[in-house]
Design an enzyme around this catalytic site. Structure first.
Site, PDB file in Angstrom:
ATOM      1  N   SER A  36     -80.462  91.931 109.175  1.00 60.50           N
ATOM      2  CA  SER A  36     -79.651  92.497 110.267  1.00 60.50           C
ATOM      3  C   SER A  36     -78.366  91.706 110.476  1.00 60.50           C
ATOM      4  O   SER A  36     -78.422  90.506 110.730  1.00 60.50           O
ATOM      5  CB  SER A  36     -80.439  92.474 111.572  1.00 60.50           C
ATOM      6  OG  SER A  36     -81.692  93.042 111.381  1.00 60.50           O
TER       7      SER A  36
ATOM      8  N   SER B   4     -89.540 104.034 120.751  1.00 57.56           N
ATOM      9  CA  SER B   4     -90.665 104.543 119.970  1.00 57.56           C
ATOM     10  C   SER B   4     -90.379 105.930 119.405  1.00 57.56           C
ATOM     11  O   SER B   4     -89.584 106.702 119.957  1.00 57.56           O
ATOM     12  CB  SER B   4     -91.909 104.599 120.859  1.00 57.56           C
ATOM     13  OG  SER B   4     -91.653 105.438 121.960  1.00 57.56           O
TER      14      SER B   4
ATOM     15  N   ARG C 190     -74.998  96.942 120.551  1.00 59.85           N
ATOM     16  CA  ARG C 190     -74.915  97.738 119.333  1.00 59.85           C
ATOM     17  C   ARG C 190     -74.572  99.194 119.650  1.00 59.85           C
ATOM     18  O   ARG C 190     -74.103  99.935 118.793  1.00 59.85           O
ATOM     19  CB  ARG C 190     -76.256  97.634 118.582  1.00 59.85           C
ATOM     20  CG  ARG C 190     -76.180  98.059 117.158  1.00 59.85           C
ATOM     21  CD  ARG C 190     -77.285  97.459 116.342  1.00 59.85           C
ATOM     22  NE  ARG C 190     -78.542  98.173 116.521  1.00 59.85           N
ATOM     23  CZ  ARG C 190     -79.649  97.875 115.833  1.00 59.85           C
ATOM     24  NH1 ARG C 190     -79.655  96.879 114.964  1.00 59.85           N
ATOM     25  NH2 ARG C 190     -80.753  98.549 116.023  1.00 59.85           N
TER      26      ARG C 190
ATOM     27  N   CYS D  39     -88.779  96.280 115.329  1.00 53.76           N
ATOM     28  CA  CYS D  39     -89.052  97.500 114.565  1.00 53.76           C
ATOM     29  C   CYS D  39     -88.907  97.265 113.062  1.00 53.76           C
ATOM     30  O   CYS D  39     -89.324  98.108 112.274  1.00 53.76           O
ATOM     31  CB  CYS D  39     -88.166  98.645 115.043  1.00 53.76           C
ATOM     32  SG  CYS D  39     -86.451  98.188 115.111  1.00 53.76           S
TER      33      CYS D  39
ATOM     34  N   GLU E 196     -82.952 105.514 116.731  1.00 50.69           N
ATOM     35  CA  GLU E 196     -83.440 104.372 115.944  1.00 50.69           C
ATOM     36  C   GLU E 196     -84.857 104.112 116.434  1.00 50.69           C
ATOM     37  O   GLU E 196     -85.068 103.573 117.516  1.00 50.69           O
ATOM     38  CB  GLU E 196     -82.503 103.174 116.157  1.00 50.69           C
ATOM     39  CG  GLU E 196     -82.608 102.142 115.065  1.00 50.69           C
ATOM     40  CD  GLU E 196     -83.654 101.105 115.362  1.00 50.69           C
ATOM     41  OE1 GLU E 196     -84.814 101.304 114.926  1.00 50.69           O
ATOM     42  OE2 GLU E 196     -83.337 100.117 116.034  1.00 50.69           O
TER      43      GLU E 196
ATOM     44  N   LYS F  15     -79.259 103.194 130.308  1.00 54.95           N
ATOM     45  CA  LYS F  15     -80.551 102.993 130.995  1.00 54.95           C
ATOM     46  C   LYS F  15     -81.305 101.944 130.183  1.00 54.95           C
ATOM     47  O   LYS F  15     -81.926 102.256 129.167  1.00 54.95           O
ATOM     48  CB  LYS F  15     -81.318 104.320 131.035  1.00 54.95           C
ATOM     49  CG  LYS F  15     -82.309 104.460 132.183  1.00 54.95           C
ATOM     50  CD  LYS F  15     -83.483 103.532 132.110  1.00 54.95           C
ATOM     51  CE  LYS F  15     -84.460 103.907 131.022  1.00 54.95           C
ATOM     52  NZ  LYS F  15     -85.541 102.923 130.845  1.00 54.95           N
TER      53      LYS F  15
ATOM     54  N   GLU G 120     -86.960  99.274 131.713  1.00 56.23           N
ATOM     55  CA  GLU G 120     -87.339  98.835 133.066  1.00 56.23           C
ATOM     56  C   GLU G 120     -87.969  97.439 133.044  1.00 56.23           C
ATOM     57  O   GLU G 120     -88.053  96.764 134.055  1.00 56.23           O
ATOM     58  CB  GLU G 120     -88.281  99.849 133.729  1.00 56.23           C
ATOM     59  CG  GLU G 120     -89.602 100.111 133.013  1.00 56.23           C
ATOM     60  CD  GLU G 120     -89.483 101.080 131.826  1.00 56.23           C
ATOM     61  OE1 GLU G 120     -88.352 101.337 131.354  1.00 56.23           O
ATOM     62  OE2 GLU G 120     -90.535 101.556 131.363  1.00 56.23           O
TER      63      GLU G 120
ATOM     64  N   ILE H  39     -97.879  97.340 114.510  1.00 58.49           N
ATOM     65  CA  ILE H  39     -98.737  96.376 115.194  1.00 58.49           C
ATOM     66  C   ILE H  39     -98.026  95.826 116.424  1.00 58.49           C
ATOM     67  O   ILE H  39     -98.595  95.712 117.503  1.00 58.49           O
ATOM     68  CB  ILE H  39     -99.127  95.215 114.242  1.00 58.49           C
ATOM     69  CG1 ILE H  39     -99.828  95.761 112.992  1.00 58.49           C
ATOM     70  CG2 ILE H  39    -100.029  94.208 114.970  1.00 58.49           C
ATOM     71  CD1 ILE H  39    -100.040  94.725 111.888  1.00 58.49           C
ATOM     72  N   PHE H  40     -96.768  95.468 116.284  1.00 58.13           N
ATOM     73  CA  PHE H  40     -95.963  94.886 117.373  1.00 58.13           C
ATOM     74  C   PHE H  40     -96.650  93.678 118.002  1.00 58.13           C
ATOM     75  O   PHE H  40     -96.753  93.538 119.219  1.00 58.13           O
ATOM     76  CB  PHE H  40     -95.618  95.944 118.429  1.00 58.13           C
ATOM     77  CG  PHE H  40     -94.143  96.290 118.433  1.00 58.13           C
ATOM     78  CD1 PHE H  40     -93.532  96.741 117.278  1.00 58.13           C
ATOM     79  CD2 PHE H  40     -93.362  96.143 119.577  1.00 58.13           C
ATOM     80  CE1 PHE H  40     -92.165  97.037 117.253  1.00 58.13           C
ATOM     81  CE2 PHE H  40     -91.993  96.431 119.568  1.00 58.13           C
ATOM     82  CZ  PHE H  40     -91.398  96.883 118.399  1.00 58.13           C
TER      83      PHE H  40
END
Ligand code: ADP
Length: 499
Positions: free
Chosen positions: A464, A241, A171, A296, A262, A186, A189, A405-406
Site C-alpha cells: 500500500s 464489508s 484516501r 482487508c 472497496e 460518515k 461510529e 478472519i480479521f
C-alpha cells in the site's frame, strides 16, 4: 460530558466533541445536535469522550449549497489547500496518532505510520489536482472541433471503516477535494475522533464551510440510506464489508449514483518450495499481524507447498512467539485489542469450528489479564485482546478459509502442485490482495496473470502506497483509490462537439 483518557495531547483542541456541518461544530447550532455517540477505548473499555451526532440531511444540503462554487475554484487553489492540510497533519502527527490508538487500539507506532500514510494521500492528490486534463480530438468533419472536459461529479457521500480511521478518510477526501467535490463524510461510529481531528485541521488549512461535513451517527444504516437516496448526492464511496457494500449498491441504484466500493478480501499468501523462507515468513508476519489482523489485505489463507510445510510452520511459530499482546500505548506491544466483543466472538468461533473440523492448534500466545467494567457487561469474553494463534491442517472448505478472519490467527494449508495452488487461491468470492513467494520468473508471470486479485505482492507484503491503485475484483468491489487512477473516480467526462 464524562471523559477519561490516559493520553496527553499537545493540542487538546484536536479532540472534538461535535459533528461538523456547514463549517460549524455542533454546539453552535441546536439543530445539529441529534443526541450523542459514546466513543470507547477498546484496550481499557473506558469512555474516551462523547460526540454530538449530526443531521445527515443538513450536511447534504450544506455540501450541495457550496458545490457549484467549489467546482469553480482553480486547481491551484485546491492544491494549495491540500498542501496546507498535509503540513498540518504532519505537524500534529503525534496527537493524531494518540487519538487513533485511543479509539482504535492499534500500537502507537502503527498509528503513527497510519497518519504518515494518511498524509501521503493528501500530498499525492494535491499534485493530481494540477494534472486533471481533458482532450482535444481529431475531427472528421470540416470546421468541427471535438473536446472532452473533465468535471467534478458533484457532492460525494463517503462512508469509512474503523480499521484505518485516518487513511481511509484521506484516501477519499483528498481526491474528492482535488477534483472539486464537496463531501459528506460518515466515519465509523466506533472511531469518529480521528476523522473529526482531521476535519479540524482541514478547517485550519482553509477548507471553505460546507466543503467538508462530518456526520457522526450511531445509526449507520439510516445515514447510509439517506446518503444513497438523496438526490443532491452524486456519488458514494465506501470502504467496509461486502455485505454493506451490496446494500449500498442496491440503495444507490434508484438514483443510479456513481459508486466506488472497496470491500472485504480473503488474501492468499502462496509459498512455493523454491521461496526464500526467511523473506516469506517476514513478509507474512507483517501482512498477517498488522493491526491485529484487522485489515482487508491481511493474509487470510497461507498456502504452503507440502514439501516445505513443516519447515515453514516451525519458522512461522518461532516468529509468532515474539509477538506481545497489550494496550497500544505501551511500546513493547505489537498486537492491540480487537475492535469489539463481536469481533472477538467471531474470530473465536472461526478458530473453534476449524479445530472441530480437524485443524491442528500449533501455537496460541498469551493475552493480558482481564478487562473490567463496561466490557464484562457487554460480552461473555472479559477481554478484547485475542492471542496470536497458529492453526495448521486447514481445509479450503472450512469457514476460516472462506471468511475474513480479521484477527491475529494464521491458518496454514498445503498444496502439492502449481495447478492446485492456483485453484485454491482463486476459490473464493472476493479478490482484493494476494501474495506470492517464489524465485521462479515463469511461475511469477503465470500467477500474476491468473490470480483473481486487484493487487499482488511478489516476494513482498508492503503493497500500500499513495501512488499505487488500491482496489479489488469480484466481490471485493470496484474502483481504485490512490494512484493516478484515483482522481478519475471523482470526475466525469463531458464531450463538446463544436460546429
Ligand atoms: P466492518 O465489518 O469492517 O465493521 P462495516 O461494513 O460494518 O465493516 O462498516 C464500515 C462502515 O460502514 C462503517 O462506517 C459503518 O458504520 C458503516 N455501515 C455499517 N452498516 C451500514 C449500513 N447498513 N449502511 C451504511 N453504512 C453502514
Amino acid at each position: 460530558m464524562a471523559q477519561t483518557h490516559a493520553f496527553a495531547l499537545n493540542n487538546p483542541a484536536l479532540l472534538r466533541q461535535h459533528s461538523f456541518i456547514a463549517g460549524r461544530w455542533g454546539a453552535d447550532g441546536e439543530a445539529i445536535n441529534q443526541g450523542v455517540l459514546d466513543v470507547y477505548n477498546p484496550a481499557t473499555s473506558e469512555l474516551i469522550t462523547s460526540v454530538t451526532q449530526g443531521n445527515i440531511t443538513q450536511a447534504i444540503e450544506a455540501a450541495s449549497a457550496v458545490q457549484a462554487g467549489f467546482a469553480k475554484t482553480t486547481a491551484t487553489e485546491r492544491a494549495a489547500f491540500l498542501l496546507r492540510w498535509h503540513q498540518l497533519v504532519l505537524a500534529n502527527l503525534s496527537d493524531l496518532a494518540q487519538i487513533l490508538t485511543a479509539e482504535q487500539g492499534k500500537p502507537l507506532s502503527e498509528a503513527e505510520a497510519e497518519i504518515r500514510y494518511a498524509a501521503s494521500f493528501i500530498e499525492w492528490f494535491s499534485g493530481e489536482a494540477l494534472r486533471v486534463q481533458g482532450d482535444v480530438l481529431a475531427s472528421t468533419v470540416p470546421g468541427q472541433r471535438l473536446l472532452n472536459l473533465k468535471q467534478p461529479v458533484g457532492v460525494v457521500g463517503a462512508i469509512t471503516p474503523w480499521n484505518f480511521p485516518a487513511a481511509m478518510v484521506t484516501r477519499k477526501l483528498a481526491p474528492a477535494f482535488a477534483a472539486g467535490c464537496a463531501v459528506v463524510l460518515k466515519p465509523s461510529e466506533l472511531t469518529p475522533l480521528t476523522a473529526l481531528a482531521l476535519a479540524f485541521l482541514a478547517e485550519q488549512a482553509g477548507c471553505h464551510p460546507g466543503v467538508l461535513n462530518v456526520v457522526c451517527h450511531q445509526d449507520a444504516a439510516l445515514v447510509g440510506q439517506q446518503l444513497c437516496t438523496h438526490p443532491a448526492v452524486a456519488k458514494i464511496t465506501f470502504t467496509g464489508s461486502t455485505s454493506v457494500g451490496k446494500k449500498l449498491m442496491q440503495q444507490a441504484s434508484a438514483g443510479l449514483k456513481r459508486l466506488s466500493l472497496e470491500l472485504g478480501g480473503n488474501a492468499a499468501a502462496i509459498v512455493f518450495a523454491d521461496a526464500d523462507l526467511d523473506q516469506a515468513v517476514t513478509a507474512i508476519m507483517a501482512a498477517k499481524f498488522r493491526n491485529a489482523g484487522q485489515t482487508c489485505i491481511c493474509v487470510n489463507r497461507i498456502l504452503v507447498a507440502a514439501a516445505i510445510a513443516e519447515e515453514f510452520n516451525a519458522r512461522l511459530e518461532q516468529a509468532m512467539r515474539t509477538l506481545q499482546v497489550g494496550p497500544g500505548f505501551e511500546p513493547n506491544h505489537q498486537i492491540g485489542p480487537l475492535i469489539s466483543p463481536q469481533a472477538v466472538a467471531k474470530v473465536e468461533s472461526l478458530v473453534q469450528s476449524a479445530i472441530a473440523e480437524g485443524a491442528v492448534l500449533r501455537y496460541r500466545g498469551q493475552v493480558p489479564s482481564e478487562q473490567s467494567g463496561r466490557l464484562s457487561s457487554l460480552s461473555s469474553s472479559s477481554t478484547l485482546f485475542y492471542p496470536p494463534t497458529l492453526l495448521t491442517h486447514i481445509k479450503p472448505t472450512m469457514a476460516i478459509s472462506q471468511q475474513e478472519i480479521f484477527g491475529p490467527v494464521a491458518a496454514v494449508q498445503t498444496f502439492s502442485s502449481d495447478l492446485e495452488a492456483l485453484a485454491l487461491a482463486n476459490d473464493v468470492n472476493t479478490g482484493l490482495a494476494g501474495y506470492l513467494f517464489t524465485r521462479d520468473p515463469a511461475r511469477i508471470w503465470h500467477f500474476s496473470e491468473q490470480l483473481q486479485v486487484g493487487m499482488l505482492g511478489i516476494n513482498a507484503s508492503a503493497i500500500s502506497q499513495a501512488h499505487i491503485p488500491f482496489g479489488g475484483v469480484k466481490e471485493s468491489g470496484f474502483g481504485r483509490e490512490g494512484s493516478s487512477y484515483g482522481i478519475s473516480e471523482y470526475l466525469q467526462i463531458k464531450h463538446l462537439c463544436w460546429g
